[in-house]
Design an enzyme around this catalytic site. Structure first.
Site, PDB file in Angstrom:
ATOM      1  N   THR A  66       0.831  -1.204   0.000  1.00 36.42           N
ATOM      2  CA  THR A  66       0.000   0.000   0.000  1.00 36.42           C
ATOM      3  C   THR A  66       0.866   1.256   0.000  1.00 36.42           C
ATOM      4  O   THR A  66       0.574   2.222  -0.714  1.00 36.42           O
ATOM      5  CB  THR A  66      -0.953   0.004   1.215  1.00 36.42           C
ATOM      6  N   CYS A  67       1.937   1.243   0.789  1.00 34.37           N
ATOM      7  CA  CYS A  67       2.835   2.411   0.838  1.00 34.37           C
ATOM      8  C   CYS A  67       3.481   2.629  -0.524  1.00 34.37           C
ATOM      9  O   CYS A  67       3.540   3.761  -1.025  1.00 34.37           O
ATOM     10  CB  CYS A  67       3.901   2.218   1.910  1.00 34.37           C
ATOM     11  N   ALA A  68       3.962   1.567  -1.121  1.00 36.03           N
ATOM     12  CA  ALA A  68       4.593   1.668  -2.440  1.00 36.03           C
ATOM     13  C   ALA A  68       3.598   2.193  -3.467  1.00 36.03           C
ATOM     14  O   ALA A  68       3.933   3.042  -4.300  1.00 36.03           O
ATOM     15  CB  ALA A  68       5.142   0.311  -2.863  1.00 36.03           C
TER      16      ALA A  68
END
Length: 166
Positions: free
Chosen positions: A59-61
């Protein structure tokens, strides 16, 4: 303190995000070249702070990829991707992905950014990491929009952040 979830399990942050309409707190973060960056280094630009726990999660990526894509179309706007990851990891990720429309900054040295913005995770397996948040700041340092993502595994509301700039 904000109540959020990690995999549906309740966790908290050390405080609450600053309110829209207030001045953004200053910060000192580390860039990928290991230089210090503060809010004044971006004076005169509109800012989207894309804050997340770690670049090494899906999700962060994805949030970095999405903001990188959308940032190229934004006038006088910089996207700052902020986590406690080491600057080397953030540079490696963006280099491998060919992402060059975002600026990566790290709060790994002191954690002061997370504390002053009220978004450091206070408990759980992710304790001391930064929670997933968006803060949009105008050219004069006024906060236009904030989002504390309720479930850490969820992506932020990109459109709401970008609409705050129109």
């Amino acid at each position: 303190m904000a109540n959020i979830t990690l995999g549906g399990n309740p966790i908290q942050t050390v405080g609450n995000l600053p309110q829209a309409g207030t001045k953004a707190p200053d910060f000192k973060l580390t860039a990928t070249d290991l230089s210090d960056k503060s809010l004044s280094d971006f004076e005169g630009s509109r800012l989207v702070l894309n804050i997340f726990p770690s670049i090494d999660t899906g999700t962060c990526a994805q949030s970095v990829r999405t903001f990188n894509e959308k940032a190229s179309a934004l006038e006088n706007t910089k996207v700052l991707c902020i986590s406690k990851d080491l600057p080397f990891a953030m540079a490696r990720f963006c280099g491998a992905e060919g992402l060059d429309n975002v600026t990566n900054l790290s709060d790994y040295k002191t954690g002061d950014f997370g504390k002053s913005y009220g978004l450091t995770i206070a408990n759980s397996a992710l304790e001391t990491l930064l929670s997933r948040c968006i803060v949009v700041i105008d050219t004069d340092g006024t906060i236009l929009h904030t989002e504390q993502v309720g479930e850490i595994a969820d992506e932020p509301n990109y459109e709401a952040a970008l609409n705050a700039l129109s």
